[in-house]
Design an enzyme around this catalytic site. Structure first.
Site, PDB file in Angstrom:
ATOM      1  N   PRO A   9       0.793  -1.233   0.000  1.00  0.00           N
ATOM      2  CA  PRO A   9       0.000   0.000   0.000  1.00  0.00           C
ATOM      3  C   PRO A   9       0.824   1.282   0.000  1.00  0.00           C
ATOM      4  CG  PRO A   9      -0.070  -1.061   2.151  1.00  0.00           C
ATOM      5  CD  PRO A   9       0.587  -2.036   1.216  1.00  0.00           C
ATOM      6  N   ASN A  10       0.281   2.233  -0.735  1.00  0.00           N
ATOM      7  CA  ASN A  10       0.805   3.613  -0.823  1.00  0.00           C
ATOM      8  C   ASN A  10       2.080   3.742  -1.658  1.00  0.00           C
ATOM      9  OD1 ASN A  10      -1.262   4.841   0.879  1.00  0.00           O
ATOM     10  ND2 ASN A  10      -0.319   3.662   2.526  1.00  0.00           N
ATOM     11  N   ARG A  17       4.953  11.161  -2.409  1.00  0.00           N
ATOM     12  CA  ARG A  17       4.745  10.782  -1.011  1.00  0.00           C
ATOM     13  C   ARG A  17       6.045  10.942  -0.216  1.00  0.00           C
ATOM     14  NH1 ARG A  17       4.707   4.583   1.004  1.00  0.00           N
ATOM     15  NH2 ARG A  17       4.221   5.013   3.180  1.00  0.00           N
ATOM     16  N   TYR A  22      11.354   8.884   1.045  1.00  0.00           N
ATOM     17  CA  TYR A  22      11.341   7.830   0.022  1.00  0.00           C
ATOM     18  C   TYR A  22      11.975   8.241  -1.306  1.00  0.00           C
ATOM     19  CZ  TYR A  22       8.098   5.701   3.326  1.00  0.00           C
ATOM     20  OH  TYR A  22       7.539   5.161   4.454  1.00  0.00           O
ATOM     21  N   ASN A  73       8.106  -5.738  -1.210  1.00  0.00           N
ATOM     22  CA  ASN A  73       8.006  -4.538  -0.374  1.00  0.00           C
ATOM     23  C   ASN A  73       6.549  -4.461   0.048  1.00  0.00           C
ATOM     24  OD1 ASN A  73       7.923  -2.146   0.953  1.00  0.00           O
ATOM     25  ND2 ASN A  73       8.944  -0.945  -0.645  1.00  0.00           N
ATOM     26  N   ALA A  76       3.474  -0.913   4.705  1.00  0.00           N
ATOM     27  CA  ALA A  76       3.043  -0.954   6.109  1.00  0.00           C
ATOM     28  C   ALA A  76       2.638  -2.359   6.564  1.00  0.00           C
ATOM     29  CB  ALA A  76       1.895   0.030   6.330  1.00  0.00           C
ATOM     30  N   HIS A  79       4.854  -4.626   8.871  1.00  0.00           N
ATOM     31  CA  HIS A  79       4.924  -4.505  10.328  1.00  0.00           C
ATOM     32  C   HIS A  79       3.710  -5.128  11.022  1.00  0.00           C
ATOM     33  CE1 HIS A  79       7.982  -1.741   9.020  1.00  0.00           C
ATOM     34  NE2 HIS A  79       7.074  -0.995   8.418  1.00  0.00           N
ATOM     35  N   GLU A  97      12.991  -9.317   1.325  1.00  0.00           N
ATOM     36  CA  GLU A  97      12.198  -8.180   1.807  1.00  0.00           C
ATOM     37  C   GLU A  97      12.922  -6.892   1.402  1.00  0.00           C
ATOM     38  OE1 GLU A  97      11.117  -8.374   5.978  1.00  0.00           O
ATOM     39  OE2 GLU A  97      11.063  -6.184   6.093  1.00  0.00           O
ATOM     40  N   HIS A  99      12.883  -2.512   1.239  1.00  0.00           N
ATOM     41  CA  HIS A  99      12.331  -1.205   1.624  1.00  0.00           C
ATOM     42  C   HIS A  99      13.217  -0.107   1.073  1.00  0.00           C
ATOM     43  CE1 HIS A  99       9.633  -3.181   4.402  1.00  0.00           C
ATOM     44  NE2 HIS A  99      10.667  -3.891   4.813  1.00  0.00           N
ATOM     45  N   LEU A 100      12.596   0.977   0.691  1.00  0.00           N
ATOM     46  CA  LEU A 100      13.377   2.147   0.278  1.00  0.00           C
ATOM     47  C   LEU A 100      14.087   2.756   1.484  1.00  0.00           C
ATOM     48  CD1 LEU A 100      10.288   2.579  -1.461  1.00  0.00           C
ATOM     49  CD2 LEU A 100      12.070   3.687  -2.775  1.00  0.00           C
ATOM     50  N   SER A 101      13.346   2.908   2.576  1.00  0.00           N
ATOM     51  CA  SER A 101      13.904   3.545   3.776  1.00  0.00           C
ATOM     52  C   SER A 101      14.558   2.479   4.662  1.00  0.00           C
ATOM     53  CB  SER A 101      12.796   4.258   4.552  1.00  0.00           C
ATOM     54  OG  SER A 101      11.827   3.329   5.009  1.00  0.00           O
ATOM     55  N   ARG A 106      13.894   4.006  12.003  1.00  0.00           N
ATOM     56  CA  ARG A 106      12.650   4.784  12.033  1.00  0.00           C
ATOM     57  C   ARG A 106      11.900   4.588  13.358  1.00  0.00           C
ATOM     58  NH1 ARG A 106       9.588   4.598   6.427  1.00  0.00           N
ATOM     59  NH2 ARG A 106       8.498   6.260   7.558  1.00  0.00           N
TER      60      ARG A 106
HETATM   61  C1  DQA Z   1       8.449   1.101   3.285  1.00  0.00           C
HETATM   62  C2  DQA Z   1       8.636   1.254   4.801  1.00  0.00           C
HETATM   63  C3  DQA Z   1       7.320   1.020   5.521  1.00  0.00           C
HETATM   64  O1  DQA Z   1       7.493   1.203   6.924  1.00  0.00           O
HETATM   65  C4  DQA Z   1       6.271   1.996   5.038  1.00  0.00           C
HETATM   66  O2  DQA Z   1       5.013   1.696   5.629  1.00  0.00           O
HETATM   67  C5  DQA Z   1       6.155   2.059   3.564  1.00  0.00           C
HETATM   68  C6  DQA Z   1       7.367   2.004   2.753  1.00  0.00           C
HETATM   69  C7  DQA Z   1       9.758   1.442   2.517  1.00  0.00           C
HETATM   70  O3  DQA Z   1       9.865   1.009   1.369  1.00  0.00           O
HETATM   71  O4  DQA Z   1      10.611   2.140   3.051  1.00  0.00           O
HETATM   72  O5  DQA Z   1       5.070   2.258   3.023  1.00  0.00           O
HETATM   73  O6  DQA Z   1       8.130  -0.258   3.006  1.00  0.00           O
END
Ligand code: DQA
Length: 148
Positions: A9-10, A17, A22, A73, A76, A79, A97, A99-101, A106
């Site tokens: 999502p997102n 965003r 990101y 990826n 959210a 978690h 797995e 993630h960009l961040s 965090r």
């Molecule tokens: C994310 C990190 C997640 O905590 C966050 O909810 C995202 C993006 C990342 O790619 O850094 O939507 O997966």
């Protein structure tokens, strides 16, 4: 070798965003860079994004017999979602797995992943490059274990 990339999502909002978190690349740009890297590695790449947990679960279930490995990826859902974890455990397709961040730098709620202990590995913190770095690791692992 068939690699699936699943995005949660997102992530469709990347580019606009929280760019300080990101980066400015859109998901389409990240897809193009990942596809071109997959071409260079000689592997097929199937790309998906969904904002819905059930659709992500169904996309994972469809990987059975259809993918040699996956980049995930789950955003959210990383978690929170035991349903995504259970689906990944059920299909037994090796995944990285992504993630960009750097989720470990965090807020406390993001420092825990319900997927990481069942992943081949985790790549996070390299922005859009996390995808290509994860693809390198996944393909090297699969080739070392005689897939493709
Ligand atoms: C994310 C990190 C997640 O905590 C966050 O909810 C995202 C993006 C990342 O790619 O850094 O939507 O997966």
């Amino acid at each position: 070798m068939r690699i699936a990339v699943l995005n949660g999502p997102n992530l469709n909002l990347l580019g606009e965003r929280e760019p300080e978190m990101y980066g400015r690349a859109t998901l389409g740009e990240i897809e193009a860079a990942t596809r071109s890297h997959a071409d260079a590695l000689g592997v097929d790449c199937a790309w998906t994004q969904t904002n819905h947990e059930g659709e992500l679960v169904e996309a994972i279930q469809r990987l059975r017999g259809g993918a040699d490995g996956a980049l995930v990826n789950a955003a959210a859902f990383t978690h929170t979602s035991l349903a995504v974890r259970d689906a990944l455990l059920a299909i037994r397709v090796p995944f990285v797995e992504v993630h960009l961040s750097n989720i470990f730098a965090r807020e406390p709620a993001r420092r825990h992943s319900v997927l990481a202990d069942v992943a081949l590995g985790v790549v996070c913190g390299f922005g859009a490059d996390s995808y290509c770095l994860a693809l390198d690791g996944l393909v090297r692992h699969l080739r070392a274990t005689h897939v493709g």
